[in-house]
Design an enzyme around this catalytic site. Structure first.
Site, PDB file in Angstrom:
ATOM      1  N   HIS A  24       0.836  -1.205   0.000  1.00 21.82           N
ATOM      2  CA  HIS A  24       0.000   0.000   0.000  1.00 21.82           C
ATOM      3  C   HIS A  24       0.868   1.251   0.000  1.00 21.82           C
ATOM      4  O   HIS A  24       1.915   1.292   0.634  1.00 21.82           O
ATOM      5  CB  HIS A  24      -0.936   0.004   1.216  1.00 21.82           C
ATOM      6  N   PRO A  25       0.402   2.278  -0.695  1.00 23.85           N
ATOM      7  CA  PRO A  25       1.146   3.545  -0.720  1.00 23.85           C
ATOM      8  C   PRO A  25       0.882   4.342   0.554  1.00 23.85           C
ATOM      9  O   PRO A  25      -0.113   4.129   1.246  1.00 23.85           O
ATOM     10  CB  PRO A  25       0.539   4.271  -1.921  1.00 23.85           C
TER      11      PRO A  25
ATOM     12  N   GLU B  67      -8.421   7.232  -6.945  1.00 24.18           N
ATOM     13  CA  GLU B  67      -9.841   7.516  -6.765  1.00 24.18           C
ATOM     14  C   GLU B  67     -10.218   7.555  -5.283  1.00 24.18           C
ATOM     15  O   GLU B  67     -10.934   8.449  -4.830  1.00 24.18           O
ATOM     16  CB  GLU B  67     -10.643   6.415  -7.474  1.00 24.18           C
ATOM     17  N   GLU B  68      -9.733   6.575  -4.531  1.00 19.65           N
ATOM     18  CA  GLU B  68     -10.072   6.475  -3.107  1.00 19.65           C
ATOM     19  C   GLU B  68      -9.503   7.651  -2.306  1.00 19.65           C
ATOM     20  O   GLU B  68     -10.204   8.234  -1.474  1.00 19.65           O
ATOM     21  CB  GLU B  68      -9.556   5.140  -2.556  1.00 19.65           C
ATOM     22  N   GLN B  69      -8.253   7.997  -2.568  1.00 16.32           N
ATOM     23  CA  GLN B  69      -7.652   9.113  -1.839  1.00 16.32           C
ATOM     24  C   GLN B  69      -8.324  10.432  -2.217  1.00 16.32           C
ATOM     25  O   GLN B  69      -8.522  11.310  -1.372  1.00 16.32           O
ATOM     26  CB  GLN B  69      -6.137   9.163  -2.081  1.00 16.32           C
TER      27      GLN B  69
ATOM     28  N   PHE C 164       0.673   3.029   6.894  1.00  9.10           N
ATOM     29  CA  PHE C 164      -0.649   3.136   7.501  1.00  9.10           C
ATOM     30  C   PHE C 164      -1.695   2.813   6.444  1.00  9.10           C
ATOM     31  O   PHE C 164      -1.672   3.363   5.348  1.00  9.10           O
ATOM     32  CB  PHE C 164      -0.848   4.567   8.020  1.00  9.10           C
ATOM     33  N   VAL C 165      -2.600   1.892   6.771  1.00 12.10           N
ATOM     34  CA  VAL C 165      -3.662   1.514   5.842  1.00 12.10           C
ATOM     35  C   VAL C 165      -5.006   1.769   6.509  1.00 12.10           C
ATOM     36  O   VAL C 165      -5.248   1.351   7.639  1.00 12.10           O
ATOM     37  CB  VAL C 165      -3.555   0.024   5.421  1.00 12.10           C
TER      38      VAL C 165
ATOM     39  N   CYS D   5      -9.307   2.397   5.071  1.00  7.39           N
ATOM     40  CA  CYS D   5     -10.213   2.446   3.933  1.00  7.39           C
ATOM     41  C   CYS D   5     -10.607   3.911   3.706  1.00  7.39           C
ATOM     42  O   CYS D   5     -11.507   4.431   4.354  1.00  7.39           O
ATOM     43  CB  CYS D   5     -11.434   1.577   4.192  1.00  7.39           C
ATOM     44  N   ALA D   6      -9.890   4.549   2.795  1.00  9.06           N
ATOM     45  CA  ALA D   6     -10.088   5.986   2.553  1.00  9.06           C
ATOM     46  C   ALA D   6     -11.514   6.293   2.106  1.00  9.06           C
ATOM     47  O   ALA D   6     -12.059   7.339   2.468  1.00  9.06           O
ATOM     48  CB  ALA D   6      -9.077   6.488   1.521  1.00  9.06           C
TER      49      ALA D   6
END
Length: 174
Positions: A67-68, A86-88, A119-120, A122-123
């Protein structure tokens, strides 16, 4: 895409279409393809969850390392996957001011130093203020608890991405 279409996909097409439901982990889609025919979307999700849960801690951390950083260098340079971009964006992370960017960078750095993975969260289920708060709060967790919390977030992201792939065609036909 209807479940019958999913079940008819070749291995290569299945991995191509579902290969990023877990960020940059096409191996997971490749591993569950053999469980076809899937009964429904929930069945696909169950197989992915069972695969992730069966991994040792090092494998789970490997998933997390794919994950970025949120609002990090990949976002700034435009190298995020389409899904992550898209999520961010939906979470408001593409419109951070300079102070928020600096805070996010500092917290991301502290988090990675403490846990060894990004850190992950769900944005799509959070806005930037919630993300910043949770990033700060979760820095206090013990490593094992944080790994499991981050993996639960991966599962939420995966579920939403699966729904986008399988249900988007159905909803556009209604």
């Amino acid at each position: 895409m209807d479940i019958s279409v999913v079940n008819a996909l070749t291995y290569d097409d299945f991995v191509k279409i579902f290969g990023n439901v877990v960020e940059k982990c096409p191996l997971i889609s490749a591993a569950i393809w053999s469980h076809r025919p899937f009964k429904d979307l929930a069945d696909i999700e169950t197989h992915i969850t069972e695969f992730i849960d069966s991994l040792p801690d090092s494998g789970k951390e490997g998933i997390l390392r794919c994950h970025p950083d949120l609002a990090g260098r990949d976002l700034q340079s435009g190298t995020l996957t389409h899904e992550s971009q898209e999520e961010q964006s939906q979470a408001g992370l593409t419109t951070l001011d300079s102070a928020e960017i600096l805070r996010m960078y500092r917290l991301n750095s502290q988090y990675k130093e403490r846990f060894g993975f990004p850190f992950v969260i769900c944005a799509r289920m959070n806005k930037k203020a919630d993300i910043l708060r949770q990033l700060s709060d979760r820095l206090q967790n013990e490593r094992a608890l944080e790994r499991e919390q981050a993996i639960e977030e991966v599962k939420k992201i995966c579920s939403l991405r699966l729904h986008n792939i399988v249900l988007s065609d159905i909803q556009t036909k209604l």
